[in-house]
Design a protein around this motif. Structure first.
Motif, short mmCIF file in Angstrom:
data_model
loop_
_atom_site.label_atom_id
_atom_site.label_comp_id
_atom_site.label_asym_id
_atom_site.label_seq_id
_atom_site.Cartn_x
_atom_site.Cartn_y
_atom_site.Cartn_z
N ILE A 117 38.85 40.53 37.56
CA ILE A 117 39.86 41.15 38.43
C ILE A 117 40.43 42.44 37.87
O ILE A 117 41.15 43.15 38.57
N GLY A 118 40.11 42.78 36.62
CA GLY A 118 40.67 43.97 36.00
C GLY A 118 39.85 45.22 36.25
O GLY A 118 38.68 45.16 36.63
N ASP A 119 40.48 46.37 36.04
CA ASP A 119 39.82 47.68 36.13
C ASP A 119 39.11 47.86 37.46
O ASP A 119 37.98 48.35 37.54
N ARG A 120 39.80 47.50 38.54
CA ARG A 120 39.23 47.67 39.88
C ARG A 120 39.50 49.05 40.45
O ARG A 120 38.82 49.49 41.36
N TYR A 121 40.56 49.68 39.99
CA TYR A 121 41.00 50.96 40.52
C TYR A 121 41.17 50.87 42.04
O TYR A 121 40.72 51.73 42.80
N ASP A 122 41.86 49.80 42.42
CA ASP A 122 42.10 49.51 43.84
C ASP A 122 43.56 49.82 44.15
O ASP A 122 44.47 49.24 43.56
N ASP A 130 45.22 52.23 39.14
CA ASP A 130 44.81 50.90 39.57
C ASP A 130 46.05 50.07 39.92
O ASP A 130 46.65 49.43 39.06
N THR A 131 46.42 50.09 41.20
CA THR A 131 47.58 49.32 41.64
C THR A 131 47.40 47.82 41.42
O THR A 131 48.35 47.11 41.11
N SER A 191 48.54 45.91 33.11
CA SER A 191 47.94 47.01 32.36
C SER A 191 48.30 48.42 32.82
O SER A 191 48.14 49.35 32.04
N HIS A 192 48.75 48.62 34.02
CA HIS A 192 48.84 49.98 34.52
C HIS A 192 50.25 50.51 34.72
O HIS A 192 50.46 51.46 35.48
N VAL A 193 51.22 49.95 34.04
CA VAL A 193 52.53 50.61 33.94
C VAL A 193 52.37 51.77 32.96
O VAL A 193 51.61 51.68 31.99
N GLY A 194 53.05 52.86 33.22
CA GLY A 194 52.96 54.00 32.32
C GLY A 194 54.23 54.82 32.34
O GLY A 194 55.23 54.46 32.98
N LEU A 197 44.03 50.71 27.46
CA LEU A 197 43.16 50.94 28.61
C LEU A 197 42.04 51.85 28.12
O LEU A 197 42.17 52.49 27.06
N PRO A 198 40.94 51.94 28.85
CA PRO A 198 39.94 52.94 28.46
C PRO A 198 40.57 54.33 28.46
O PRO A 198 40.88 54.88 29.51
#
Length: 477
Positions: A115-120, A216-217, A223-226, A294-295
């Protein structure tokens, strides 16, 4: 400390970073190092992505709902998400909210790859990712054992959405980021575009290479808070301040203490409700910390709550094979803050050997694939013609079986570490390209050797028939 951090960045090849230091519950130092991927100097206002440092923020969001009486930590997840399923429905029904927070739900670490790194960035991206867990088989009964799981935090994000009636990013802005003054935090695609987050860097044969990935919402809860180091510093100050900053409270002091308490044994220390809990190496100080990657990005928050101190370090590059080296930049700074030697970080030889080994293997397979060109030489053709059918068949079996086994092993190997070839391509591109090239070449080699064996058998059969006919013609003479 600046000199130490700069030396670690030079050693790892990281183009840019931002550092913040907190003492006695106040910020005493913030600065940037190097450049971002667009050539701009990194400052304390430069935005980064924080990776798994998102998890303590998700933990705080869940605890807010607990203190509001809207969520019970010991209630089944299906109380709030009736549609939540794993491949085993009985195990799914026994997973409690607390199990997700402490990584003891039985959801395997490998589920993160599903389910990760979907960039959805669709409005239903997070819920869709969690629904896809229905195909994941649990590895243990809920509460039985620890397994680090980003997928579990995705479920928590969907739970917050369901209970609050708001998209997860909106909830974070209204209840955590806004009250704490985290003005440039990134939790939505719109935030990502507004802040113009520069691409991070992956490493290809030791050289940092820009990696321009979309937002990636679906990955925000894990992982995608910044945001900038100033933003993350304000969140850390609230954690050190018992849930309060500048007169604004986001959680009770007891609630904060509960998140920072080690609830279960993990693989390296103890795990709380989003935080790792242990002792800072070289000291006797209790350490509450979280790393995230993250990458292309790496983040570390190291808190020493008993003395009101902390170190935050954001980097715009990451190499999974050298994760310890990246982490040690922050750990060493924290040890300096505590008055002890920062220590040294040994290089991981695998980070150099593995990419070149895979490239070398692909090169060998390519040479093997090209070797049949030698069959055009007269001497080779004569030797091939002289072989018996039995030898041709045995040689073919060996030369086809070996590359097939090699291809299967290479494709299967990432799964032994809870990943997939797709994840290797994303996180360790040079190794991933080598694996894919070697698998493709090995399969082509198996096909080629099968075709050559069939050709040799056909030619020998034709030659044998001609010889027999010639002998029959000559017998009457």
């Amino acid at each position: 400390m600046d000199a130490f951090v700069r030396s670690r960045l030079e050693a790892s090849g990281t183009p840019g970073a931002a550092l913040a230091v907190i003492e006695d519950g106040r910020v005493v130092h913030q600065r940037g190092f190097g450049e971002d991927s667009r050539g701009r100097a990194v400052t304390p206002d430069t935005p980064f992505l924080w990776g798994s440092v998102s998890k303590p923020i998700t933990g705080l969001a869940v605890m807010q709902l607990v203190e509001a009486g809207r969520v019970d930590l010991d209630a089944p997840v299906r109380t709030y998400l009736p549609w939540f399923r794993l491949a085993d429905p009985d195990v799914s029904g026994g997973i409690k909210v607390r199990h997700l927070l402490t990584n003891t739900s039985g959801i395997p670490a490998s589920a993160s790859g599903e389910i990760g790194d979907r960039y959805d960035n669709a409005p239903s991206a997070l819920a869709n990712a969690v629904r896809d867990l229905a195909q994941i088989a649990p590895v243990a009964e809920p509460g039985e054992s620890y397994a680090y799981s980003s997928a579990g935090y995705a479920v928590l994000g969907a739970l917050v959405e369901e209970v609050s009636g708001r998209p997860f990013g909106t909830y974070l802005h209204e209840r955590i980021l806004g009250p704490l003054g985290m003005e440039h935090a990134v939790v939505t695609e719109r935030d990502f575009e507004r802040e113009r987050v520069a691409p991070g860097h992956r490493f290809v044969f030791g050289t940092p290479v820009q990696f321009d990935a979309p937002y990636d919402t679906s990955g925000v809860p894990f992982s995608h808070v910044g945001g900038s180091v100033r933003d993350l510093t304000r969140f850390t100050l609230a954690e050190l301040g018992g849930g309060q900053l500048d007169g604004r409270r986001v959680l009770s002091a007891n609630g904060i203490a509960d998140t920072q308490r080690g609830h279960v044994d993990s693989s390296v220390d103890r795990f709380g409700l989003g935080w790792s809990v242990s002792t800072l190496k070289g000291t006797a100080e209790r350490m509450v910390w979280k790393s995230g990657a993250l990458p292309g990005h790496e983040a570390m928050v190291i808190m020493l709550p008993d003395s009101g101190r902390a170190v935050i370090l954001l980097q715009n590059a990451f190499d999974l094979l050298r994760a310890e080296e990246f982490h040690e930049a922050a750990f060493g700074a924290a040890r300096m803050l505590s008055g002890v030697d920062p220590g040294t970080t040994p290089d991981n030889p695998l980070a150099t050997i593995l990419p070149w080994a895979m490239a070398g293997l692909a090169a060998v397979l390519l040479l093997c694939l090209a070797a049949p060109a030698l069959r055009c030489l007269p001497g080779w053709r004569a030797a091939a013609h002289a072989r018996s059918r039995r030898r041709i068949v045995l040689t073919a079996i060996t030369s086809v079986t070996i590359p097939l086994i090699l291809a299967v092993l290479l494709w299967w190997l990432p799964s032994t570490m809870g990943g997939t070839v797709a994840m290797v391509l994303l996180w360790i591109p040079d190794v991933g390209w080598g694996v894919v090239a070697a698998v493709v070449l090995a399969l082509l080699l198996a096909v080629e050797r099968t075709a050559l064996a069939a050709l040799d058998l056909r030619r020998q059969g034709s030659g044998g028939s001609s010889d027999a006919a010639e002998r029959q013609v000559r017998l009457p003479r």
